[in-house]
Design a protein around this motif. Sequence first.
Motif, PDB file in Angstrom:
ATOM      1  N   LEU A  15       0.845  -1.185   0.000  1.00  0.00           N
ATOM      2  CA  LEU A  15       0.000   0.000   0.000  1.00  0.00           C
ATOM      3  C   LEU A  15       0.884   1.239   0.000  1.00  0.00           C
ATOM      4  CD1 LEU A  15      -2.855   1.212   0.225  1.00  0.00           C
ATOM      5  CD2 LEU A  15      -2.578   1.114   2.698  1.00  0.00           C
ATOM      6  N   ARG A  16       0.846   1.972  -1.101  1.00  0.00           N
ATOM      7  CA  ARG A  16       1.641   3.203  -1.233  1.00  0.00           C
ATOM      8  C   ARG A  16       0.953   4.311  -0.447  1.00  0.00           C
ATOM      9  NH1 ARG A  16       3.486   5.745  -6.998  1.00  0.00           N
ATOM     10  NH2 ARG A  16       4.198   7.752  -6.203  1.00  0.00           N
ATOM     11  N   LEU A  17       1.685   4.942   0.462  1.00  0.00           N
ATOM     12  CA  LEU A  17       1.130   5.978   1.324  1.00  0.00           C
ATOM     13  C   LEU A  17       1.439   7.396   0.865  1.00  0.00           C
ATOM     14  CD1 LEU A  17       1.879   4.388   4.805  1.00  0.00           C
ATOM     15  CD2 LEU A  17      -0.242   4.296   3.499  1.00  0.00           C
ATOM     16  N   THR A  18       2.534   7.583   0.146  1.00  0.00           N
ATOM     17  CA  THR A  18       2.914   8.933  -0.283  1.00  0.00           C
ATOM     18  C   THR A  18       3.354   8.934  -1.731  1.00  0.00           C
ATOM     19  OG1 THR A  18       5.255   8.726   0.273  1.00  0.00           O
ATOM     20  CG2 THR A  18       3.789   9.490   2.025  1.00  0.00           C
ATOM     21  N   ASP A  19       3.350  10.111  -2.303  1.00  0.00           N
ATOM     22  CA  ASP A  19       3.985  10.319  -3.593  1.00  0.00           C
ATOM     23  C   ASP A  19       5.484  10.394  -3.341  1.00  0.00           C
ATOM     24  OD1 ASP A  19       1.590  10.390  -5.000  1.00  0.00           O
ATOM     25  OD2 ASP A  19       1.337  12.553  -4.699  1.00  0.00           O
ATOM     26  N   PRO A  20       6.289  10.425  -4.395  1.00  0.00           N
ATOM     27  CA  PRO A  20       7.737  10.540  -4.171  1.00  0.00           C
ATOM     28  C   PRO A  20       8.058  11.748  -3.284  1.00  0.00           C
ATOM     29  CG  PRO A  20       7.292  10.065  -6.466  1.00  0.00           C
ATOM     30  CD  PRO A  20       5.957  10.318  -5.807  1.00  0.00           C
ATOM     31  N   ILE A  21       8.950  11.539  -2.326  1.00  0.00           N
ATOM     32  CA  ILE A  21       9.346  12.590  -1.391  1.00  0.00           C
ATOM     33  C   ILE A  21      10.633  13.226  -1.905  1.00  0.00           C
ATOM     34  CG2 ILE A  21      10.054  13.079   0.982  1.00  0.00           C
ATOM     35  CD1 ILE A  21       8.414  10.539   1.769  1.00  0.00           C
ATOM     36  N   GLU A  22      10.600  14.573  -1.993  1.00  0.00           N
ATOM     37  CA  GLU A  22      11.790  15.297  -2.462  1.00  0.00           C
ATOM     38  C   GLU A  22      12.378  16.117  -1.331  1.00  0.00           C
ATOM     39  OE1 GLU A  22      11.656  17.519  -6.107  1.00  0.00           O
ATOM     40  OE2 GLU A  22      10.074  16.236  -6.898  1.00  0.00           O
ATOM     41  N   VAL A  23      13.693  16.100  -1.256  1.00  0.00           N
ATOM     42  CA  VAL A  23      14.420  16.948  -0.315  1.00  0.00           C
ATOM     43  C   VAL A  23      15.528  17.624  -1.104  1.00  0.00           C
ATOM     44  CG1 VAL A  23      15.872  17.015   1.745  1.00  0.00           C
ATOM     45  CG2 VAL A  23      13.890  15.490   1.661  1.00  0.00           C
ATOM     46  N   ALA A  24      15.524  18.936  -1.092  1.00  0.00           N
ATOM     47  CA  ALA A  24      16.533  19.728  -1.812  1.00  0.00           C
ATOM     48  C   ALA A  24      16.613  19.312  -3.279  1.00  0.00           C
ATOM     49  CB  ALA A  24      17.893  19.617  -1.131  1.00  0.00           C
ATOM     50  N   GLY A  25      15.451  19.049  -3.885  1.00  0.00           N
ATOM     51  CA  GLY A  25      15.410  18.718  -5.304  1.00  0.00           C
ATOM     52  C   GLY A  25      15.727  17.276  -5.640  1.00  0.00           C
ATOM     53  N   ALA A  26      16.055  16.464  -4.671  1.00  0.00           N
ATOM     54  CA  ALA A  26      16.378  15.061  -4.927  1.00  0.00           C
ATOM     55  C   ALA A  26      15.269  14.163  -4.366  1.00  0.00           C
ATOM     56  CB  ALA A  26      17.704  14.689  -4.282  1.00  0.00           C
ATOM     57  N   VAL A  27      14.838  13.197  -5.168  1.00  0.00           N
ATOM     58  CA  VAL A  27      13.828  12.252  -4.712  1.00  0.00           C
ATOM     59  C   VAL A  27      14.496  11.264  -3.767  1.00  0.00           C
ATOM     60  CG1 VAL A  27      12.225  10.430  -5.408  1.00  0.00           C
ATOM     61  CG2 VAL A  27      12.472  12.477  -6.820  1.00  0.00           C
ATOM     62  N   ILE A  28      13.957  11.164  -2.537  1.00  0.00           N
ATOM     63  CA  ILE A  28      14.568  10.257  -1.570  1.00  0.00           C
ATOM     64  C   ILE A  28      13.752   8.988  -1.355  1.00  0.00           C
ATOM     65  CG2 ILE A  28      15.829  12.058  -0.366  1.00  0.00           C
ATOM     66  CD1 ILE A  28      13.648  11.917   1.810  1.00  0.00           C
TER      67      ILE A  28
END
Length: 123
Positions: A15-28
């Motif tokens: 079950l996917r809970l979030t969309d891709p998480i970005e920090v400082a322009g990088a997908v983590i």
Amino acid sequence: MNLQEGQRVKLAADLRLTDPIEVAGAVIGILSLAAGTEGTVEQVIEHVRESADVREYERLKSLLDSYGDGMPPQSRTQLEQKVGALEPAWTAFQEQGPRVTVRVRFDNGLILDASPPDIFVPA
């Protein structure tokens, strides 16, 4: 599957809970719960979605059933026609049934609320 409060369940699929998480322009990454994650059903809620037509059908049908025999014929005929016109909405409502959602507290502490019960299987 009909879930009950206190029942042990597990996720049937990832079950996917979030969309891709970005920090400082990088997908983590993406936050997901794995299939098989177990938990306990805390709450089962039935949501009844009545439209205005369904409520009006119930009101007019009750009026017709309660007082129809004592009504003047022309008034009774008008009421029967109104009830008949709303009957398709009533039939669709009856066939649809209530929508059920559940709240599950997973063993890892996460809570998933307002979820459809079909994403879970018995543990």
